[in-house]
Design an enzyme around this catalytic site. Structure first.
Site, mmCIF file in Angstrom:
data_model
loop_
_atom_site.group_PDB
_atom_site.id
_atom_site.type_symbol
_atom_site.label_atom_id
_atom_site.label_comp_id
_atom_site.label_asym_id
_atom_site.label_seq_id
_atom_site.Cartn_x
_atom_site.Cartn_y
_atom_site.Cartn_z
ATOM 1 N N THR A 52 -39.829 -11.066 60.828
ATOM 2 C CA THR A 52 -39.738 -9.535 60.972
ATOM 3 C C THR A 52 -40.571 -9.078 59.791
ATOM 4 O O THR A 52 -41.419 -8.203 60.793
ATOM 5 C CB THR A 52 -38.815 -9.356 60.696
ATOM 6 O OG1 THR A 52 -37.695 -9.120 61.508
ATOM 7 C CG2 THR A 52 -38.579 -6.766 60.889
ATOM 8 N N LYS A 80 -32.407 -4.250 38.712
ATOM 9 C CA LYS A 80 -31.836 -3.543 37.563
ATOM 10 C C LYS A 80 -31.247 -2.457 37.861
ATOM 11 O O LYS A 80 -31.045 -2.139 36.955
ATOM 12 C CB LYS A 80 -33.510 -2.999 37.025
ATOM 13 C CG LYS A 80 -34.866 -4.316 36.681
ATOM 14 C CD LYS A 80 -35.620 -3.424 36.661
ATOM 15 C CE LYS A 80 -36.725 -4.396 35.263
ATOM 16 N NZ LYS A 80 -37.929 -3.743 35.376
ATOM 17 N N ARG A 101 -35.813 -3.633 54.575
ATOM 18 C CA ARG A 101 -34.738 -4.052 55.557
ATOM 19 C C ARG A 101 -33.359 -4.493 54.207
ATOM 20 O O ARG A 101 -34.094 -4.763 53.608
ATOM 21 C CB ARG A 101 -35.417 -5.713 56.151
ATOM 22 C CG ARG A 101 -33.810 -6.804 55.916
ATOM 23 C CD ARG A 101 -34.597 -8.005 56.408
ATOM 24 N NE ARG A 101 -34.649 -8.017 58.328
ATOM 25 C CZ ARG A 101 -34.863 -8.080 58.579
ATOM 26 N NH1 ARG A 101 -34.352 -10.356 58.772
ATOM 27 N NH2 ARG A 101 -34.981 -8.547 60.105
ATOM 28 N N HIS A 129 -31.544 -2.466 64.170
ATOM 29 C CA HIS A 129 -32.616 -3.533 63.880
ATOM 30 C C HIS A 129 -33.315 -2.840 65.459
ATOM 31 O O HIS A 129 -34.043 -3.417 66.215
ATOM 32 C CB HIS A 129 -32.531 -4.326 64.777
ATOM 33 C CG HIS A 129 -33.737 -5.710 63.882
ATOM 34 N ND1 HIS A 129 -34.343 -5.429 63.451
ATOM 35 C CD2 HIS A 129 -33.695 -6.914 63.527
ATOM 36 C CE1 HIS A 129 -35.475 -6.180 63.282
ATOM 37 N NE2 HIS A 129 -35.151 -7.027 63.192
HETATM 38 C C1 NCD Z 1 -32.796 -11.063 63.236
HETATM 39 C C2 NCD Z 1 -31.728 -10.288 62.266
HETATM 40 O O1 NCD Z 1 -32.676 -10.329 61.276
HETATM 41 O O2 NCD Z 1 -31.207 -9.752 62.473
HETATM 42 N N1 NCD Z 1 -33.424 -11.930 63.017
HETATM 43 C C3 NCD Z 1 -34.863 -10.905 63.450
HETATM 44 O O3 NCD Z 1 -35.093 -10.176 62.320
HETATM 45 N N2 NCD Z 1 -36.073 -11.575 63.967
HETATM 46 C C4 NCD Z 1 -31.260 -11.994 63.846
HETATM 47 C C5 NCD Z 1 -30.671 -12.748 62.712
HETATM 48 O O4 NCD Z 1 -31.143 -12.812 61.740
HETATM 49 O O5 NCD Z 1 -29.368 -13.225 63.476
#
Ligand code: NCD
Length: 305
Positions: A52, A80, A101, A129
């Site tokens: 990602t 911090k 994220r 996501h």
């Molecule tokens: C996924 C996530 O981060 O939710 N990965 C991703 O972004 N391709 C799936 C996972 O981590 O299992």
């Protein structure tokens, strides 16, 4: 200013526009190479990521823009004690768009409320996501040539898997899609999602049995058991290898099944099926770059299709 926080922000019209744009970018990368010159994306990753984060960064670089950011909470002022709200206020002074994220559900939404730049949710805890979903939709569209009338199987950790939650939401927008939800009892899709499916009159079944149900599927979306969301290691160890897609199981499926996985995989897909033409998970990762290019262009208001 627009953000992308949840799959609920997507409409079929918007998805079609982004897919068309991603396809045009794929076919004419040079045309877009300077489109975001002088623009900066900030990638704020408080949780691990390979695809990602790097696909966002590669997308922006492919558009002629630049990248700033951090790849772990430890290397940011979160360590911090700084809040997401304060961090995003600062980032708004340094970048034109950001992807965030964070392990907490709702954090991208909070960021968007305090941001002076478009915020893209790159995963908020076990919640949503949406850009993985755009990647998944582009993949399904490319492989199946349609997004409607499909029997979509989702298998594995359907409780904590944020990619699953976003994908179900998106695929239920299209006529004639139905879902087969394959998981152990403890990792079933949350009730609120099943209620949304029922309210929309979308057909779905829940089962523990992949061998039986794989025969019906047009798409099989395998997922990793989300270790980081478990309260204890014992439960994780007990559940992690419940489903392993191997040659024998795949031999029961349709000839044109599309096997997908957001990756990273651990054990849930045996490497022996990587060479099967039905396995499209590595292509899926490649599509992620192009759809993110389309999304960045759109949210920045730059030229797109
Ligand atoms: C996924 C996530 O981060 O939710 N990965 C991703 O972004 N391709 C799936 C996972 O981590 O299992």
């Amino acid at each position: 200013m627009r953000h992308l926080i949840s799959a609920k922000d997507l409409s079929p019209e918007y998805v079609s526009k982004l897919i068309a744009s991603a396809e045009d970018i794929t076919n004419n990368p040079k045309k877009y190479a300077g489109e975001c010159a002088g623009k900066i994306i900030a990638t704020l990753f408080y949780e691990p990521s390979t695809r990602t984060r790097l696909s966002f960064e590669s997308a922006m670089i492919g558009l002629g823009g630049s990248v700033i950011g951090f790849s772990s909470a430890d290397s940011s002022s979160a360590s911090k004690g700084e809040s997401v709200a304060d961090t995003i206020r600062m980032i708004s002074c340094y970048a034109d768009i950001c992807a965030i994220r964070h392990p907490k559900e709702g954090s991208a939404m909070v960021a968007s409320m305090h941001s002076g730049i478009p915020v893209i949710n790159a995963g908020d805890g076990g919640h949503q996501h949406p850009t993985q979903t755009l990647t998944d939709l582009l993949t399904i569209h490319s492989v199946k040539k349609r997004l409607e009338g499909l029997t979509v199987g989702l298998c594995g950790d359907l409780k904590f898997g944020r990619t699953v939650h976003s994908l179900i939401h998106a695929m239920k927008m299209y006529a004639g899609n139905s879902f087969i939800l394959v998981s152990p009892e403890e990792l079933k899709v949350p009730d609120y999602i099943k209620e949304e499916l029922s309210k929309s009159g979308v057909k779905f079944t829940e089962t523990k049995d992949l061998n039986q149900s794989i025969k019906e599927m047009d798409v099989l979306y395998m997922t990793r058991v989300q270790r980081e969301r478990f309260f204890n290691e014992e439960d994780y160890v007990r559940l992690k290898d419940t489903y392993i897609l191997d040659k024998q199981k795949l031999s029961l499926a349709k000839n044109d099944l599309a096997v997908m996985h957001p990756l990273p995989r651990v054990n849930e897909i045996s490497t022996e099926v990587d060479g099967d033409p039905r396995s499209v998970y590595f292509d899926q990762a490649r599509y992620g770059r192009y759809i993110r290019m389309a999304l960045i262009l759109d949210l920045l208001g730059e030229r797109g299709v």
